[in-house]
Structure formats: C-alpha cells, structure tokens
Design a protein around this motif. Structure first.
Motif, PDB file in Angstrom:
ATOM      1  N   ARG A  81      49.057  43.174  45.753  1.00  0.00           N
ATOM      2  CA  ARG A  81      49.585  44.441  45.339  1.00  0.00           C
ATOM      3  C   ARG A  81      48.336  45.127  44.643  1.00  0.00           C
ATOM      4  O   ARG A  81      48.367  46.452  44.524  1.00  0.00           O
ATOM      5  CB  ARG A  81      50.625  44.209  44.250  1.00  0.00           C
ATOM      6  N   TRP A  82      47.457  44.183  44.344  1.00  0.00           N
ATOM      7  CA  TRP A  82      46.395  44.783  43.535  1.00  0.00           C
ATOM      8  C   TRP A  82      44.928  44.799  44.188  1.00  0.00           C
ATOM      9  O   TRP A  82      44.746  43.437  44.663  1.00  0.00           O
ATOM     10  CB  TRP A  82      46.440  44.201  42.029  1.00  0.00           C
ATOM     11  N   ARG A  83      44.013  45.612  44.115  1.00  0.00           N
ATOM     12  CA  ARG A  83      42.748  45.648  44.608  1.00  0.00           C
ATOM     13  C   ARG A  83      41.674  45.722  43.461  1.00  0.00           C
ATOM     14  O   ARG A  83      42.131  46.625  42.504  1.00  0.00           O
ATOM     15  CB  ARG A  83      42.470  46.464  45.796  1.00  0.00           C
ATOM     16  N   GLU A  84      40.417  45.312  43.643  1.00  0.00           N
ATOM     17  CA  GLU A  84      39.197  45.759  42.770  1.00  0.00           C
ATOM     18  C   GLU A  84      39.108  47.307  42.792  1.00  0.00           C
ATOM     19  O   GLU A  84      39.263  48.003  43.739  1.00  0.00           O
ATOM     20  CB  GLU A  84      38.108  45.216  43.358  1.00  0.00           C
ATOM     21  N   GLY A  85      39.257  47.586  41.345  1.00  0.00           N
ATOM     22  CA  GLY A  85      39.120  49.130  41.190  1.00  0.00           C
ATOM     23  C   GLY A  85      40.290  49.595  40.654  1.00  0.00           C
ATOM     24  O   GLY A  85      40.392  50.879  40.256  1.00  0.00           O
ATOM     25  N   ASP A  86      41.559  49.067  40.812  1.00  0.00           N
ATOM     26  CA  ASP A  86      42.839  49.729  40.522  1.00  0.00           C
ATOM     27  C   ASP A  86      42.784  49.644  39.015  1.00  0.00           C
ATOM     28  O   ASP A  86      42.413  48.665  38.216  1.00  0.00           O
ATOM     29  CB  ASP A  86      43.892  48.752  40.839  1.00  0.00           C
ATOM     30  N   GLU A  87      43.417  50.640  38.339  1.00  0.00           N
ATOM     31  CA  GLU A  87      43.591  50.875  36.936  1.00  0.00           C
ATOM     32  C   GLU A  87      44.988  50.386  36.615  1.00  0.00           C
ATOM     33  O   GLU A  87      46.105  51.097  37.097  1.00  0.00           O
ATOM     34  CB  GLU A  87      43.286  52.160  36.543  1.00  0.00           C
ATOM     35  N   ILE A  88      45.371  49.440  35.854  1.00  0.00           N
ATOM     36  CA  ILE A  88      46.541  49.089  35.524  1.00  0.00           C
ATOM     37  C   ILE A  88      46.963  48.847  33.816  1.00  0.00           C
ATOM     38  O   ILE A  88      46.031  49.252  32.872  1.00  0.00           O
ATOM     39  CB  ILE A  88      46.758  47.566  36.140  1.00  0.00           C
ATOM     40  N   ILE A  89      48.363  48.468  33.644  1.00  0.00           N
ATOM     41  CA  ILE A  89      48.812  48.551  32.159  1.00  0.00           C
ATOM     42  C   ILE A  89      49.443  47.360  32.348  1.00  0.00           C
ATOM     43  O   ILE A  89      50.233  46.985  33.281  1.00  0.00           O
ATOM     44  CB  ILE A  89      49.742  49.735  31.888  1.00  0.00           C
ATOM     45  N   ALA A  90      49.317  46.376  31.308  1.00  0.00           N
ATOM     46  CA  ALA A  90      49.970  45.337  30.992  1.00  0.00           C
ATOM     47  C   ALA A  90      50.598  45.168  29.737  1.00  0.00           C
ATOM     48  O   ALA A  90      49.983  45.565  28.719  1.00  0.00           O
ATOM     49  CB  ALA A  90      49.354  43.956  31.355  1.00  0.00           C
ATOM     50  N   THR A  91      52.234  45.029  29.599  1.00  0.00           N
ATOM     51  CA  THR A  91      52.489  45.069  28.029  1.00  0.00           C
ATOM     52  C   THR A  91      53.771  43.807  28.253  1.00  0.00           C
ATOM     53  O   THR A  91      54.178  43.759  29.228  1.00  0.00           O
ATOM     54  CB  THR A  91      53.315  46.126  27.586  1.00  0.00           C
TER      55      THR A  91
END
Length: 334
Positions: A81-91
């Motif tokens: 689902r995720w690649r280098e450079g993706d901007e993400i949020i985790a809570t």
C-alpha cells in the motif's frame, strides 16, 4: 538501507529509577514493522503526559518512545500500500504506549496502521488535529450516526479549551451546529467564540449543588461531546433532550461517576463510548478526509498553543496534566 543514528525522546523505568530524556538511537532499535517513516511532526496529548510520568500507568513496557500520533514521509516500505515518498498519518493503536511512537526522528510501524495524508491538510496541520482532532471527528460521526441533525438544538462541548474540546467546537460550528462551549477559564471566551461557539457557560454550571441528585432536569442539549467525564457527566446526562446522545472520550475530570438509569429509560438518552485507539481502518480514512475537507476548521492555526522541538519535550509534557494548556501543542520532530 543504511542510516546514521537519530534522536528520540526515551522514557525508561528501571526499579526505582525513572528517566525522561533525549537519546541517540539506530534503526535496529526500532520495533519490527513493514513501513519506516521520517517523522515531521507529532503533538502533545494527555496520554503522552501520562507516559512521561512514573505513575502514569499507560506504558506497557519500558523503555518507550512516547508520542501517540505522528505525521511524516515513508522512507522504506515492504507493504504494497505504501511507497517511498508517501506522506502519511498514524494515530492510536499501540503508538507511544506499547510501541515506539512519534517523538522520534524515525518510526517503524505496520502499514495497516497508516492513513494517507488527505489533500486538504499539510503534515503540520495533520498534527494540529492529531489524536485530539480525530477523537472530536469520531465523536461527531457517532452522534450523527445516532440521529443528531443541525436542527435538533444546541450541542454542548465540555472541556472546550482542551485539544478535543477545541476541535469539537470548531468542527461542529463548521458543520453548522449551534455550539455551547463549557470552560472553567473565563479568559478564553474570545478564543472559543473565534472557533465558532455561540454560547459559553462556566464549568460550574454543569455541577449540581451539593446534595442535589436529581436524576432528570430540564432538557437542554440535543447532544454533548465530553472529553472530561467525572462528576459533571451525571448532570449532563440528566439535561440531554429526549433521544439525544453524549459522546464520551476522556477522563480528565475523573474515571468514575455516579449515575441513574432514568435518562436512559425515560428519555432514551445514549451514552456513546469513543475509542480512537482501535478505530477500524476504513473509518479512519473517512474521518481524516472529512477533517481535511468539510469539517476542517477555518481557523485551525488559532488552536496552536505552541510548537516545541524534541529537546523541549521533557519540560513541555507535564503541563498538559495540569490542565493549563489551551488548544494544541505540536512537536516539530525533524
């Protein structure tokens, strides 16, 4: 992947010794996970303050890097689902309590815990919202799912100058609700009006006189968002209108409250428990899109009480436990 050492706030407890300080860590010190993130911002939440306190009782194992939320950029991923450079949020989940959290220049987490940064929010804005804003949004979603509509009447927000309370006032107002904000801080009325509160009442207005234990009182509120709990909750339940709901998400006012069954069986009042920690992934994504979209407060920056760096966290964390912080304190990590 080869990277130099990085800095993190580490809380450690060994026998009678308790330590909170900045340490240098290496990638191999991070927990297992399929996504590694360069953390840009985190924030200070009540649970973070507890994690940095010897008797806080929220940390499952030491040493721990606190920070129950983070926003940043993926630097390595084995998750499809995720690649280098993706901007993400985790809570939520186990961040900052059982797994190293956001007070670190790098973090490693399971990819299933992550949400893509919505287009309407920068990484910094995502942490102005953070766990507090997400909790307020989840409270709104649950209230609306249980029948709350704009025309129903005033919605009460307790602890309105805190993180959850500030976001609840602003998001409700943005969505067109008539908001009554409750606070014990007379100096913050202008702040609350700026966020969209139409009415402001003192904290004492929600505390019945000593010896007054009426199970039902005059109906006032279509609904309430309560991140406080404790002694004011029975009074709030006794004044909610027929079929209304109270979304309860916190315990800054205490973990216990005396109550009766009457609001529930005579007025059909709902007491909704709000758990932002284990909220399902599909609902997280929906709520973050709304936080960055139709619910995004018009004056989001007004909620920022301050911005601190990692080095300032040992002094900044205790303040949130004293109840003296207005709005949100964000942490610029890297």
């Amino acid at each position: 992947m080869t990277m130099d050492s990085f800095r993190a706030l580490v809380v450690d407890k060994q026998s009678d010794a308790f330590d909170v300080g900045i340490r240098e860590l290496r990638m191999e010190d991070l927990p297992e996970g399929d996504v590694t993130i360069r953390v840009a911002y985190s924030s200070i939440n009540y649970k973070d303050g507890m994690a940095a306190t010897p008797g806080g009782r929220v940390v499952r194992a030491y040493p721990i890097v606190p920070g129950i939320d983070l926003a940043g950029t993926v630097v390595a991923s084995s998750n499809a689902r995720w690649r280098e450079g993706d901007e993400i949020i985790a809570t939520g989940y186990e961040l900052g309590t059982a797994r190293f959290g956001g007070y670190s220049e790098y973090a490693r987490v399971p990819g299933d815990w992550l949400v893509a940064r919505p287009p309407g929010l920068t990484l910094r804005e995502a942490m102005i919202a953070g766990t507090a804003g997400f909790t307020a949004a989840l409270s709104m979603q649950r209230l609306e799912a249980n029948g709350l509509k704009n025309a129903a009447g005033p919605v009460l927000v307790l602890g309105a100058t805190g993180g959850v309370g500030s976001h609840a006032v602003a998001m409700l107002a943005r969505a067109g609700y008539e908001v009554t904000a409750s606070t014990g801080k007379a100096s913050e009325h202008d702040y609350l009006r700026g966020l969209g509160a139409r009415h402001i009442i003192g904290r004492e207005a929600l505390m019945p006189p000593e010896g007054d234990r009426k199970p039902l009182r005059s109906e006032q509120w279509a609904a309430a968002i309560d991140p406080v709990g404790g002694a004011s909750l029975p009074y709030v339940l006794s004044t909610v209108r027929y079929g209304g709901s109270v979304a309860l998400s916190g315990l800054t006012g205490g973990g216990e409250f005396p109550a009766t069954v009457y609001p529930f069986i005579l007025r059909g009042v709902n007491l909704l428990g709000i758990d932002s920690v284990s909220c399902p992934a599909h609902l997280r994504a929906l709520l973050w899109s709304r936080i960055g979209g139709e619910w995004k407060p018009e004056r989001l920056e007004d909620m920022v009480a301050g911005e601190v760096a990692l080095d300032e966290l040992p002094e900044a964390l205790p303040a949130i436990l004293k109840g003296g912080v207005r709005g949100r304190t964000i942490v610029k990590v890297s």
